[in-house]
Design a protein around this motif. Structure first.
Motif, PDB file in Angstrom:
ATOM      1  N   PHE A 117       0.862  -1.170   0.100  1.00  0.00           N
ATOM      2  CA  PHE A 117       0.028  -0.120  -0.067  1.00  0.00           C
ATOM      3  C   PHE A 117       0.768   1.137  -0.103  1.00  0.00           C
ATOM      4  CE2 PHE A 117      -2.068   3.422   2.353  1.00  0.00           C
ATOM      5  CZ  PHE A 117      -3.185   3.480   1.701  1.00  0.00           C
ATOM      6  N   ASN A 118       0.571   2.083  -0.829  1.00  0.00           N
ATOM      7  CA  ASN A 118       1.153   3.498  -0.814  1.00  0.00           C
ATOM      8  C   ASN A 118       0.257   4.708  -0.645  1.00  0.00           C
ATOM      9  OD1 ASN A 118       4.187   3.547  -1.731  1.00  0.00           O
ATOM     10  ND2 ASN A 118       3.336   1.648  -2.685  1.00  0.00           N
ATOM     11  N   GLY A 119       0.238   5.314   0.191  1.00  0.00           N
ATOM     12  CA  GLY A 119      -0.488   6.347   0.413  1.00  0.00           C
ATOM     13  C   GLY A 119      -0.890   6.716   1.853  1.00  0.00           C
ATOM     14  N   GLU A 120      -1.965   7.573   2.208  1.00  0.00           N
ATOM     15  CA  GLU A 120      -2.050   7.870   3.729  1.00  0.00           C
ATOM     16  C   GLU A 120      -3.089   6.983   4.064  1.00  0.00           C
ATOM     17  OE1 GLU A 120      -2.428  11.933   4.690  1.00  0.00           O
ATOM     18  OE2 GLU A 120      -0.552  12.262   3.925  1.00  0.00           O
ATOM     19  N   GLY A 121      -3.458   6.723   5.494  1.00  0.00           N
ATOM     20  CA  GLY A 121      -4.191   5.983   6.008  1.00  0.00           C
ATOM     21  C   GLY A 121      -4.477   6.157   7.548  1.00  0.00           C
ATOM     22  N   ASP A 122      -5.549   5.657   8.045  1.00  0.00           N
ATOM     23  CA  ASP A 122      -5.744   6.028   9.728  1.00  0.00           C
ATOM     24  C   ASP A 122      -5.234   4.776  10.438  1.00  0.00           C
ATOM     25  OD1 ASP A 122      -6.509   8.494   9.462  1.00  0.00           O
ATOM     26  OD2 ASP A 122      -8.348   8.011   8.362  1.00  0.00           O
ATOM     27  N   MET A 123      -4.867   5.075  11.656  1.00  0.00           N
ATOM     28  CA  MET A 123      -4.432   4.026  12.683  1.00  0.00           C
ATOM     29  C   MET A 123      -4.839   4.258  13.974  1.00  0.00           C
ATOM     30  SD  MET A 123      -0.614   2.696  11.428  1.00  0.00           S
ATOM     31  CE  MET A 123      -0.208   1.644   9.727  1.00  0.00           C
ATOM     32  N   ALA A 124      -5.705   3.374  14.634  1.00  0.00           N
ATOM     33  CA  ALA A 124      -6.147   3.610  15.947  1.00  0.00           C
ATOM     34  C   ALA A 124      -5.305   2.448  16.774  1.00  0.00           C
ATOM     35  CB  ALA A 124      -7.418   3.636  15.869  1.00  0.00           C
ATOM     36  N   PHE A 125      -4.447   3.256  17.606  1.00  0.00           N
ATOM     37  CA  PHE A 125      -3.652   2.441  18.673  1.00  0.00           C
ATOM     38  C   PHE A 125      -4.279   2.474  20.264  1.00  0.00           C
ATOM     39  CE2 PHE A 125      -0.773   3.642  15.458  1.00  0.00           C
ATOM     40  CZ  PHE A 125      -0.105   2.716  15.293  1.00  0.00           C
ATOM     41  N   THR A 126      -4.535   1.434  20.652  1.00  0.00           N
ATOM     42  CA  THR A 126      -5.007   1.284  22.012  1.00  0.00           C
ATOM     43  C   THR A 126      -3.746   0.667  22.791  1.00  0.00           C
ATOM     44  OG1 THR A 126      -7.240   0.838  21.522  1.00  0.00           O
ATOM     45  CG2 THR A 126      -6.307   0.211  23.902  1.00  0.00           C
ATOM     46  N   LEU A 127      -3.331   1.402  23.886  1.00  0.00           N
ATOM     47  CA  LEU A 127      -1.932   1.057  24.438  1.00  0.00           C
ATOM     48  C   LEU A 127      -2.323   0.160  25.867  1.00  0.00           C
ATOM     49  CD1 LEU A 127      -0.032   4.347  23.890  1.00  0.00           C
ATOM     50  CD2 LEU A 127      -0.193   2.369  22.268  1.00  0.00           C
ATOM     51  N   ASP A 128      -1.413  -0.518  26.189  1.00  0.00           N
ATOM     52  CA  ASP A 128      -1.249  -1.254  27.539  1.00  0.00           C
ATOM     53  C   ASP A 128       0.074  -1.309  28.004  1.00  0.00           C
ATOM     54  OD1 ASP A 128      -1.790  -2.814  29.895  1.00  0.00           O
ATOM     55  OD2 ASP A 128      -2.179  -4.597  28.486  1.00  0.00           O
ATOM     56  N   GLY A 129       0.311  -0.532  28.874  1.00  0.00           N
ATOM     57  CA  GLY A 129       1.636  -0.147  29.586  1.00  0.00           C
ATOM     58  C   GLY A 129       2.613   0.167  28.402  1.00  0.00           C
ATOM     59  N   ASP A 130       3.811  -0.223  28.176  1.00  0.00           N
ATOM     60  CA  ASP A 130       4.591   0.088  27.414  1.00  0.00           C
ATOM     61  C   ASP A 130       4.504  -0.754  26.039  1.00  0.00           C
ATOM     62  OD1 ASP A 130       5.504  -2.428  28.063  1.00  0.00           O
ATOM     63  OD2 ASP A 130       7.857  -1.913  28.211  1.00  0.00           O
ATOM     64  N   ARG A 131       3.142  -1.263  25.761  1.00  0.00           N
ATOM     65  CA  ARG A 131       3.258  -2.000  24.142  1.00  0.00           C
ATOM     66  C   ARG A 131       1.754  -1.662  24.046  1.00  0.00           C
ATOM     67  NH1 ARG A 131       7.240  -6.557  24.536  1.00  0.00           N
ATOM     68  NH2 ARG A 131       8.091  -6.107  26.250  1.00  0.00           N
ATOM     69  N   ILE A 132       1.705  -2.173  22.464  1.00  0.00           N
ATOM     70  CA  ILE A 132       0.256  -1.875  21.752  1.00  0.00           C
ATOM     71  C   ILE A 132      -0.428  -3.236  21.905  1.00  0.00           C
ATOM     72  CG2 ILE A 132      -0.676  -1.645  19.504  1.00  0.00           C
ATOM     73  CD1 ILE A 132       2.082  -0.324  18.512  1.00  0.00           C
ATOM     74  N   ALA A 133      -1.757  -2.650  22.411  1.00  0.00           N
ATOM     75  CA  ALA A 133      -2.746  -3.708  22.919  1.00  0.00           C
ATOM     76  C   ALA A 133      -3.775  -4.123  21.598  1.00  0.00           C
ATOM     77  CB  ALA A 133      -3.617  -3.587  23.996  1.00  0.00           C
ATOM     78  N   SER A 134      -3.930  -2.936  20.744  1.00  0.00           N
ATOM     79  CA  SER A 134      -4.758  -3.186  19.879  1.00  0.00           C
ATOM     80  C   SER A 134      -4.522  -2.249  18.670  1.00  0.00           C
ATOM     81  CB  SER A 134      -6.272  -2.663  20.112  1.00  0.00           C
ATOM     82  OG  SER A 134      -7.143  -2.734  19.079  1.00  0.00           O
ATOM     83  N   LEU A 135      -4.499  -2.479  17.398  1.00  0.00           N
ATOM     84  CA  LEU A 135      -4.213  -1.464  16.093  1.00  0.00           C
ATOM     85  C   LEU A 135      -5.248  -1.805  15.173  1.00  0.00           C
ATOM     86  CD1 LEU A 135      -2.596   0.293  14.416  1.00  0.00           C
ATOM     87  CD2 LEU A 135      -1.099  -1.454  13.756  1.00  0.00           C
ATOM     88  N   VAL A 136      -5.995  -0.797  14.685  1.00  0.00           N
ATOM     89  CA  VAL A 136      -6.960  -0.926  13.869  1.00  0.00           C
ATOM     90  C   VAL A 136      -6.651   0.223  12.655  1.00  0.00           C
ATOM     91  CG1 VAL A 136      -9.559  -0.397  13.382  1.00  0.00           C
ATOM     92  CG2 VAL A 136      -8.978  -1.629  15.688  1.00  0.00           C
ATOM     93  N   ILE A 137      -6.326  -0.329  11.537  1.00  0.00           N
ATOM     94  CA  ILE A 137      -6.068   0.187  10.394  1.00  0.00           C
ATOM     95  C   ILE A 137      -7.450   0.578   9.452  1.00  0.00           C
ATOM     96  CG2 ILE A 137      -4.725   0.169   8.268  1.00  0.00           C
ATOM     97  CD1 ILE A 137      -2.795  -1.525  10.170  1.00  0.00           C
ATOM     98  N   SER A 138      -7.701   1.689   9.058  1.00  0.00           N
ATOM     99  CA  SER A 138      -8.865   1.841   8.262  1.00  0.00           C
ATOM    100  C   SER A 138      -8.488   2.955   7.279  1.00  0.00           C
ATOM    101  CB  SER A 138     -10.131   2.371   9.269  1.00  0.00           C
ATOM    102  OG  SER A 138      -9.951   3.535  10.106  1.00  0.00           O
TER     103      SER A 138
END
Length: 104
Positions: free
Chosen positions: A83-104
């Motif tokens: 993929f080339n272009g721009e997109g949205d990523m929604a990150f939910t964090l848990d301490g020092d790590r990523i618990a959830s990543l939703v790309i849309s």
């Protein structure tokens, strides 16, 4: 707003092509959704990484980031052999790590 360290490490590991560091940014039970394709746990994130991220030499640049209701919403510019272009990523964090990543 400056991106939190967890998101910064996610971008840096991707751009360096460092899969081990990339996977280390996620919790063991992480969830990743890429336009409705869902991946669970580090094994799932590793599969996505091979098919859609480092495996296709992605390079990421954060355009902007904002936090709403405990979720960090990042607009990301992507280049590489996928993929080339721009997109949205929604990150939910848990301490020092990523618990959830939703790309849309």
């Amino acid at each position: 707003m400056t991106a939190p360290d967890q998101i910064r490490r996610f971008v840096e590991a991707t751009n360096a092509g460092d899969s081990e560091a990339f996977l280390g940014t996620f919790t063991d039970d992480a969830f990743l959704s890429d336009w409705g394709r869902d991946f669970h746990g580090r094994d799932g994130v590793a599969r996505w990484n091979r098919s859609d991220n480092i495996g296709v030499q992605s390079n990421l640049r954060i355009v902007r980031v904002a936090q709403r209701d405990g979720v960090y919403h990042a607009r990301v510019a992507v280049t590489g052999n996928g993929f080339n272009g721009e997109g949205d990523m929604a990150f939910t964090l848990d301490g020092d790590r990523i618990a959830s990543l939703v790309i849309s």
